[in-house]
Design a protein around this motif. Sequence first.
Motif, PDB file in Angstrom:
ATOM      1  N   GLY A 140      -7.599  20.443-171.836  1.00  0.00           N
ATOM      2  CA  GLY A 140      -7.304  19.036-172.093  1.00  0.00           C
ATOM      3  C   GLY A 140      -5.814  18.743-172.054  1.00  0.00           C
ATOM      4  N   TYR A 141      -5.004  19.653-172.606  1.00  0.00           N
ATOM      5  CA  TYR A 141      -3.556  19.437-172.588  1.00  0.00           C
ATOM      6  C   TYR A 141      -3.010  19.546-171.165  1.00  0.00           C
ATOM      7  N   ILE A 142      -3.561  20.483-170.386  1.00  0.00           N
ATOM      8  CA  ILE A 142      -3.139  20.590-168.988  1.00  0.00           C
ATOM      9  C   ILE A 142      -3.529  19.327-168.225  1.00  0.00           C
ATOM     10  N   ALA A 143      -4.749  18.832-168.486  1.00  0.00           N
ATOM     11  CA  ALA A 143      -5.197  17.609-167.828  1.00  0.00           C
ATOM     12  C   ALA A 143      -4.330  16.418-168.222  1.00  0.00           C
ATOM     13  N   LEU A 144      -3.904  16.378-169.498  1.00  0.00           N
ATOM     14  CA  LEU A 144      -3.027  15.292-169.938  1.00  0.00           C
ATOM     15  C   LEU A 144      -1.688  15.341-169.209  1.00  0.00           C
ATOM     16  N   LEU A 145      -1.138  16.542-169.050  1.00  0.00           N
ATOM     17  CA  LEU A 145       0.118  16.686-168.312  1.00  0.00           C
ATOM     18  C   LEU A 145      -0.063  16.311-166.845  1.00  0.00           C
ATOM     19  N   MET A 146      -1.202  16.687-166.280  1.00  0.00           N
ATOM     20  CA  MET A 146      -1.501  16.297-164.900  1.00  0.00           C
ATOM     21  C   MET A 146      -1.578  14.778-164.763  1.00  0.00           C
ATOM     22  N   PHE A 147      -2.195  14.130-165.746  1.00  0.00           N
ATOM     23  CA  PHE A 147      -2.296  12.671-165.705  1.00  0.00           C
ATOM     24  C   PHE A 147      -0.910  12.032-165.740  1.00  0.00           C
ATOM     25  N   VAL A 148      -0.001  12.598-166.537  1.00  0.00           N
ATOM     26  CA  VAL A 148       1.365  12.066-166.599  1.00  0.00           C
ATOM     27  C   VAL A 148       2.045  12.190-165.236  1.00  0.00           C
ATOM     28  N   ILE A 149       1.889  13.364-164.599  1.00  0.00           N
ATOM     29  CA  ILE A 149       2.488  13.566-163.278  1.00  0.00           C
ATOM     30  C   ILE A 149       1.863  12.621-162.260  1.00  0.00           C
ATOM     31  N   PHE A 150       0.527  12.491-162.301  1.00  0.00           N
ATOM     32  CA  PHE A 150      -0.161  11.560-161.402  1.00  0.00           C
ATOM     33  C   PHE A 150       0.371  10.142-161.593  1.00  0.00           C
ATOM     34  N   TYR A 151       0.528   9.741-162.846  1.00  0.00           N
ATOM     35  CA  TYR A 151       0.957   8.365-163.134  1.00  0.00           C
ATOM     36  C   TYR A 151       2.372   8.120-162.623  1.00  0.00           C
ATOM     37  N   ILE A 152       3.267   9.080-162.835  1.00  0.00           N
ATOM     38  CA  ILE A 152       4.656   8.920-162.383  1.00  0.00           C
ATOM     39  C   ILE A 152       4.709   8.807-160.863  1.00  0.00           C
ATOM     40  N   TYR A 153       4.019   9.720-160.183  1.00  0.00           N
ATOM     41  CA  TYR A 153       4.025   9.688-158.720  1.00  0.00           C
ATOM     42  C   TYR A 153       3.306   8.442-158.189  1.00  0.00           C
ATOM     43  N   ALA A 154       2.244   8.013-158.880  1.00  0.00           N
ATOM     44  CA  ALA A 154       1.538   6.806-158.446  1.00  0.00           C
ATOM     45  C   ALA A 154       2.416   5.579-158.580  1.00  0.00           C
ATOM     46  N   ALA A 155       3.181   5.509-159.670  1.00  0.00           N
ATOM     47  CA  ALA A 155       4.087   4.374-159.854  1.00  0.00           C
ATOM     48  C   ALA A 155       5.172   4.364-158.768  1.00  0.00           C
ATOM     49  N   ILE A 156       5.705   5.548-158.480  1.00  0.00           N
ATOM     50  CA  ILE A 156       6.725   5.632-157.425  1.00  0.00           C
ATOM     51  C   ILE A 156       6.132   5.243-156.069  1.00  0.00           C
ATOM     52  N   GLY A 157       4.940   5.766-155.766  1.00  0.00           N
ATOM     53  CA  GLY A 157       4.297   5.452-154.499  1.00  0.00           C
ATOM     54  C   GLY A 157       3.977   3.974-154.365  1.00  0.00           C
TER      55      GLY A 157
END
Length: 276
Positions: A140-157
């Motif tokens: 769950g913690y790894i998935a939460l960190l993945m979600f943060v990375i996804f969100y940052i890259y999605a916002a940039i994209g």
Amino acid sequence: MSSLVFKFQRRLKKVDNSKIFQGVVIGVIILSALLVGAKTHNLPPLAIQILGILDVAVTFFFVFEIVIRFMATPKKKQFFKSGWNIFDTIIVIGSLIPAGGSGVLIARLLRVFRVLRLVSMVPELRLLINALIKAIPRMGYIALLMFVIFYIYAAIGSIVFNEINDVLWGDVSISMLTLFRVATFEDWTDVMYETMAVYPISWIYYLTFIFLTAFIFLNMMVGTILEVMSQEHENFRAQAHGESAEGGEPASRAQIDKLEKELQEIKALLKQQAPN
């Protein structure tokens, strides 16, 4: 009276633990899975009737098997303390729902889940499921960190590539779906080349994202599952040999130390009794 009940429970326990009976149960579960698959085909009326009879027989066998397991348990409350027993009981009760009227779809769906009883019957499969369940909090913690990375890259994209392709980068949510496509390597090069036509160095965006998600985080997920699975295997092996996994030291080591101590005491007694 109590002795008769105790003997009866011992016989039922012996039947339930016998390899022959367990093999029959696994065979019936496989037959149940085949029946579910066979009913999805266009069959003649006679074959449908035969399948219906077999389905009823399988249902009654499951009821018979769960009753034997329940009666073989000395303390009935202990039976429902096992999650696997509750799981099997729910599936068996669900199989008893009549397949007629408005409950046809529900009954057929519940009969599909009877295949999952194979997991509760095979110890190795139970071991895998237990390992996956215990690994969920860490994952769950790894998935939460993945979600943060996804969100940052999605916002940039969404900010940078919105004008290039509004379908893929229209907003953050759509951009996250696009990035999921990139992370799973589903024609991700088409997405990259489209943005590179406008921003030649945009390949850095994709390669860094893939490196973080597909390589680092995915391997972290796999490593977590393997670590928990290794612990479960050690616990299972310790229980199979009558050892204890608690305290970091197996019980067999303690037994060896105890035997060595007893041997030393015996040697001391023999020396005392030996003639001078």
